[in-house]
Design an enzyme around this catalytic site. Structure first.
Site, PDB file in Angstrom:
ATOM      1  N   LYS A 138       0.871  -1.185   0.000  1.00  0.00           N
ATOM      2  CA  LYS A 138       0.000   0.000   0.000  1.00  0.00           C
ATOM      3  C   LYS A 138       0.895   1.219   0.000  1.00  0.00           C
ATOM      4  O   LYS A 138       2.023   1.181   0.483  1.00  0.00           O
ATOM      5  CB  LYS A 138      -0.880   0.018   1.259  1.00  0.00           C
ATOM      6  CG  LYS A 138      -2.160   0.772   1.063  1.00  0.00           C
ATOM      7  CD  LYS A 138      -3.203  -0.096   0.385  1.00  0.00           C
ATOM      8  CE  LYS A 138      -4.407   0.697  -0.060  1.00  0.00           C
ATOM      9  NZ  LYS A 138      -5.500  -0.194  -0.479  1.00  0.00           N
ATOM     10  N   ASP A 178      -6.742   4.142  -4.905  1.00  0.00           N
ATOM     11  CA  ASP A 178      -7.458   3.894  -3.645  1.00  0.00           C
ATOM     12  C   ASP A 178      -8.195   5.209  -3.359  1.00  0.00           C
ATOM     13  O   ASP A 178      -8.418   6.009  -4.294  1.00  0.00           O
ATOM     14  CB  ASP A 178      -6.464   3.517  -2.525  1.00  0.00           C
ATOM     15  CG  ASP A 178      -7.144   2.966  -1.284  1.00  0.00           C
ATOM     16  OD1 ASP A 178      -7.525   1.791  -1.278  1.00  0.00           O
ATOM     17  OD2 ASP A 178      -7.315   3.721  -0.303  1.00  0.00           O
ATOM     18  N   ASN A 253     -15.479   6.084  -6.226  1.00  0.00           N
ATOM     19  CA  ASN A 253     -15.436   5.014  -7.227  1.00  0.00           C
ATOM     20  C   ASN A 253     -16.095   3.719  -6.746  1.00  0.00           C
ATOM     21  O   ASN A 253     -16.849   3.073  -7.491  1.00  0.00           O
ATOM     22  CB  ASN A 253     -13.961   4.762  -7.595  1.00  0.00           C
ATOM     23  CG  ASN A 253     -13.759   3.481  -8.346  1.00  0.00           C
ATOM     24  OD1 ASN A 253     -13.397   2.453  -7.785  1.00  0.00           O
ATOM     25  ND2 ASN A 253     -14.054   3.513  -9.628  1.00  0.00           N
ATOM     26  N   TRP A 256     -19.872   4.123  -6.335  1.00  0.00           N
ATOM     27  CA  TRP A 256     -20.433   4.232  -7.683  1.00  0.00           C
ATOM     28  C   TRP A 256     -20.686   2.851  -8.301  1.00  0.00           C
ATOM     29  O   TRP A 256     -21.795   2.549  -8.763  1.00  0.00           O
ATOM     30  CB  TRP A 256     -19.472   5.067  -8.551  1.00  0.00           C
ATOM     31  CG  TRP A 256     -19.735   5.035 -10.013  1.00  0.00           C
ATOM     32  CD1 TRP A 256     -20.730   5.686 -10.687  1.00  0.00           C
ATOM     33  CD2 TRP A 256     -18.973   4.318 -11.002  1.00  0.00           C
ATOM     34  NE1 TRP A 256     -20.629   5.416 -12.029  1.00  0.00           N
ATOM     35  CE2 TRP A 256     -19.571   4.592 -12.251  1.00  0.00           C
ATOM     36  CE3 TRP A 256     -17.850   3.492 -10.951  1.00  0.00           C
ATOM     37  CZ2 TRP A 256     -19.071   4.052 -13.440  1.00  0.00           C
ATOM     38  CZ3 TRP A 256     -17.349   2.946 -12.136  1.00  0.00           C
ATOM     39  CH2 TRP A 256     -17.968   3.233 -13.359  1.00  0.00           C
TER      40      TRP A 256
HETATM   41  O1  2IT Z   1      -7.905  -1.736  -1.382  1.00  0.00           O
HETATM   42  C1  2IT Z   1      -7.730  -2.220  -2.512  1.00  0.00           C
HETATM   43  O2  2IT Z   1      -7.820  -3.429  -2.725  1.00  0.00           O
HETATM   44  C2  2IT Z   1      -7.376  -1.314  -3.597  1.00  0.00           C
HETATM   45  N1  2IT Z   1      -7.273  -0.115  -3.366  1.00  0.00           N
HETATM   46  C3  2IT Z   1      -7.089  -1.840  -4.976  1.00  0.00           C
HETATM   47  C4  2IT Z   1      -5.678  -2.242  -5.089  1.00  0.00           C
HETATM   48  C5  2IT Z   1      -5.247  -2.666  -6.458  1.00  0.00           C
HETATM   49  O3  2IT Z   1      -4.038  -2.940  -6.595  1.00  0.00           O
HETATM   50  O4  2IT Z   1      -6.060  -2.738  -7.380  1.00  0.00           O
END
Ligand code: 2IT
Length: 461
Positions: A138, A178, A253, A256
């Site tokens: 992350k 994210d 997102n 949505w």
């Molecule tokens: O929390 C999550 O799973 C995301 N923000 C997507 C992460 C991703 O690599 O698509």
């Protein structure tokens, strides 16, 4: 039984959640979200873990709760008035046991190492559940997109990538979006990455535009996947989503995609919410309103009231209230961690809600989860429910690596299959004696066992 035998023969050789938590709380004081996420997983897996003495011998859990590495950097940029601004950027590569580091980038004023460590930790197990070979990571920054112009967003994203590019790569670490980081931000970061790395491999980021390597359906995937998971959960409980009232928090997102699929499946989304309050929609959200959510997100105003201003006869805005105050059958938290407290869970039950599928990462506070579970309310955790997002990122990586592009039907079919498989894993590891399912336990054990086994097989690294 195994646990008992083991503890009889090796009285000191088993993992205790409290001991590990005390150690982590002393070592990383104040990192509350990180402690919360680790505690939930350890409590779920303790019994299973202790029936595997080889895990303890190799200190699997002690190693797994620590990120592999953390990059921290300063991001300097210039705002529209010419003033110099600076933020802190991070990338936390948490665990690579089952594949290259994979996870989103969060731009939010409250981003701290604790927040990104909790998200990276959760991501590791979530990615394991997807059935695809992806490790956990992350990243993000305490940059606040609210009120920023498009040009400011671009300059910030470019400055962020000026540091990040050295940490990532298509076979190494693949960021995505994210909270506060969507298709526009991925675009600006991708443009800068190519300039810096002189590498034109589309696989370095996911969530790209569909004409330049992005997967069809990636924007919808988190919300769509969440509704596919919810449908399986309901079907197992002898229920159906058709005609049900649904409350959704957020309007970004994820919310949505969830609104779109819930409506398509015949449910009625009767509320969405934002930091400013709740928008009640008694007749259910419609296609025009769902499209307008995209405009609201792009405006960077962060106000759900904009929906009521645009559709005054269909919506009623109330300041300071949450989506959880609106009567519904199904609650879908789609906004931020810890957004649903125990008192919200109580209010939901009082108003007739009987199912909560957590779509945001760690959206429900521990007291809320306990309340749901003790009061017969169906509950499933974010790391299972929202895994369709990163799973579709995994599908985007496959398309990029093989230089092909799948149709919406192909991606949707694969997403369906993956969500069904995640649901099955939760049932397998979370089934109770009475036949009901503890989805928290199921998701945590399934993800944990896969990562633990991979770490064991790869030796002490
Ligand atoms: O929390 C999550 O799973 C995301 N923000 C997507 C992460 C991703 O690599 O698509």
């Amino acid at each position: 039984m195994l646990f008992l035998q083991h503890s009889v023969f090796n009285p000191y050789c088993y993992m205790k959640t409290e001991e590990i938590m005390s150690y982590l709380e002393a070592k990383y004081p104040g990192e509350k979200e990180y402690h919360q996420a680790v505690r939930e997983v350890l409590e779920s897996v303790e019994e299973t873990y202790n029936s595997h003495p080889e895990f303890e011998k190799n200190k699997i859990v002690e190693r797994m709760v620590e990120p592999d590495r953390i990059f921290t950097f300063r991001v300097t940029w210039v705002d529209d008035s010419g003033e110099v601004r600076h933020n802190t950027g991070y990338r936390i590569q948490f665990n690579s046991a089952i594949g290259p580091y994979k996870g989103g980038i969060r731009f939010h004023k409250a981003v701290t190492p604790s927040m990104l460590k909790f998200l990276g930790f959760e991501q590791t197990f979530k990615n394991a559940l997807t059935t695809l070979p992806m490790g956990g990571a992350k990243g993000g920054s305490d940059f606040d997109p609210v009120g920023k112009s498009d040009a400011e967003i671009m300059r910030f994203c470019q400055a962020f990538m000026l540091e990040l590019w050295q940490c990532i790569g298509p076979d190494q670490d693949i960021p995505a979006g994210d909270v506060g980081c969507g298709g526009r931000e991925i675009g600006y970061m991708y443009g800068m990455y190519k300039k810096l790395a002189r590498e034109y491999n589309t696989g370095v980021l996911t969530g790209k535009g569909s004409t330049w390597g992005g997967s069809i359906l990636r924007p919808e995937a988190t919300g769509f996947g969440a509704l596919y998971f919810t449908s399986h959960l309901l079907a197992r409980a002898g229920q159906d989503i058709k005609g049900r009232k649904v409350c959704i928090s957020g309007f970004g997102n994820v919310a949505w995609g969830a609104c779109k699929k819930a409506t398509e499946l015949g449910a009625k989304v009767v509320a969405i919410s934002g930091p400013d309050g709740v928008c009640e929609i008694p007749g259910g959200i419609n296609g025009e309103m769902i499209d307008y959510m995209l405009v609201m997100r792009a405006s960077n105003r962060n106000k759900v009231q904009d929906m009521a201003d645009k559709f005054p006869s269909e919506c009623k805005f109330t300041a300071g209230r949450k989506a959880w105050s609106v009567p519904c059958d199904i609650a879908l938290p789609c906004a931020f961690q810890n957004e649903l407290a125990e008192e919200d869970a109580r209010e939901l039950k009082k108003n007739g809600c009987w199912c909560c599928c957590e779509v945001s990462n760690m959206g429900c506070q521990p007291g809320a989860i306990r309340f749901f579970q003790n009061n017969g309310i169906l509950f499933a955790p974010g790391k299972a429910v929202n895994a369709g997002g990163v799973a579709t990122s995994g599908l985007e990586m496959t398309q990029n690596a093989t230089h092909i592009s799948w149709s919406a039907r192909e991606v949707d079919e694969k997403l369906h299959f993956i969500m069904e498989s995640i649901h099955e894993q939760c049932v397998k590891f979370g089934i109770r004696k009475d036949g009901s399912v503890d989805y928290v336990k199921g998701a945590n054990i399934a993800g944990f066992m896969k990562v633990a086994q991979a770490m064991l097989e790869q030796g002490l690294v």
